[in-house]
Design an enzyme around this catalytic site. Sequence first.
Site, short mmCIF file in Angstrom:
data_model
loop_
_atom_site.label_atom_id
_atom_site.label_comp_id
_atom_site.label_asym_id
_atom_site.label_seq_id
_atom_site.Cartn_x
_atom_site.Cartn_y
_atom_site.Cartn_z
CD GLU A 260 -1.86 2.25 1.73
OE1 GLU A 260 -1.59 3.21 0.96
OE2 GLU A 260 -1.91 2.35 2.96
CB CYS A 294 -1.39 7.27 0.89
SG CYS A 294 -2.19 5.95 1.82
#
Length: 487
Positions: A260, A294
């Site tokens: 990720e 993010c």
Amino acid sequence: MSSRAGDGQRLFVGGAWVEPDRGHYAVTDPATEETVGQAPEASPDQVREACAAAREAFGPWSRTPPEERAAVLGRAADLIRGQLEPYAALARAETGATTGTARAMQVGVGAARFRRYARVEPSEWAIPPQINEAGPMGRAGVMGALAVRQPVGVVTCITSYNNPWANPAGKIAPALAMGNTVVVKPAPQDPLSVYRMAEALQAAGVPRGVVNVVSGRAVEVGEAAVDSPDVDMVSFTGSTAVGQRIAEVCGRGMKRQLMELGGKGAAVVFDDADLASAVAGIGTTFSFYSGQICTAPTRVLAQRGVYERLVDQLAAYARRLKVGDPRGPDTVVGPVISAAHRDRVESYVELGRKEGAVVVAGGERPSPERGFYVAPTLLADCTNDMRVAREEIFGPVVTVVPFGDEDEGVALANDSDYGLIDYVWSGDVARAFRTARRLRAGGVGVNTVARNMEAPFGGFKRSGVGRDVGSYALHAYSEVQAIVWPG
């Protein structure tokens, strides 16, 4: 042995709390610049010992009935919830998160993730059986085939600094539920919370070696945790650049990966959008972890009919936000994680000016004399080829780019190296969903920035490999095995 000695935190290896070979280093509160505690600096040999301990524990743990594994996770959830206030205070001090964020989104979500994987439904394990009508050599007959999920083995979990509770729990809990063992390498900026998580798991009855935690600032600590021959899989959350280096090592050893990575989320705002909703959603970039996330909608693409109004309202929103001590009840924006990161974010704002962007809010360092603060900053009149619109800044900075029609908006959104989470705001639901399907991103929020924690999470392009959360995390931490027999 206690987890903490008089001079600092100990490592957690093979079910024991051990002194680090390379001493300790100070963990700094980014709001006050004071020392929170002393974190252990492991040697590569100690990391390899942790991986070996996880390998030894894997056989017995993988054969433990799923109900017993679930019971351990459930007890850990209760223990974490019971220590919500002290754990949240530590998380706030390590990360600079506001009190509300530390309680709810860090420790609260961490406990919830252990609870979620303590309640795995049988349907989440099942794979429908397959039947052939001919044998492999063309011989008439019926062959039965059963696909079953097996644990991968030893999983190295390398976690990000922005959430030392939810992020590690999101890796550890599903990995343990599937019968894997783990070696956790927390971010060097805020590892102390992860050791509290290890204490809770130990108190919950996790067997020796099933969970190991090793920390350190040296690159070789992480390298040893990835490269160890005892490790079968690496689960990483962090920057794309580091993820690429990890992937190269995993490729040499044919290790499974769950990555990720970075994001530069596009928020496509059409001229029929509910502006109040769009401003509130985009505004979370300024406040949520001070933009150090993010999934944030950091790259706003505004249709020209609404561009000026959206810029004005976002600027007004940013100026209203209280920046300061995260312990304050009215603080909305706390510090970023370190002085070095503050300097990096500020350098991007200056770069935006040089590229021709207009700073309509923020752009100056806030007034607190101590702490690593960055003012919520809005850069307007951007173009999609500017570095501030293409690179992940990871701070409370939003860029705004105008566009004309739907096709141009989609093209601009997709013109990115990243593809984690994008967003669409439109009053025309059909257009919003049509646009969402055209976006090259692992997830799309339609008229919202909220996440469904059972929906698959992961990215396209340079934003990652694989999917987790919900049932998808169970799949990520398992291998599929086929068993075939004659009918």
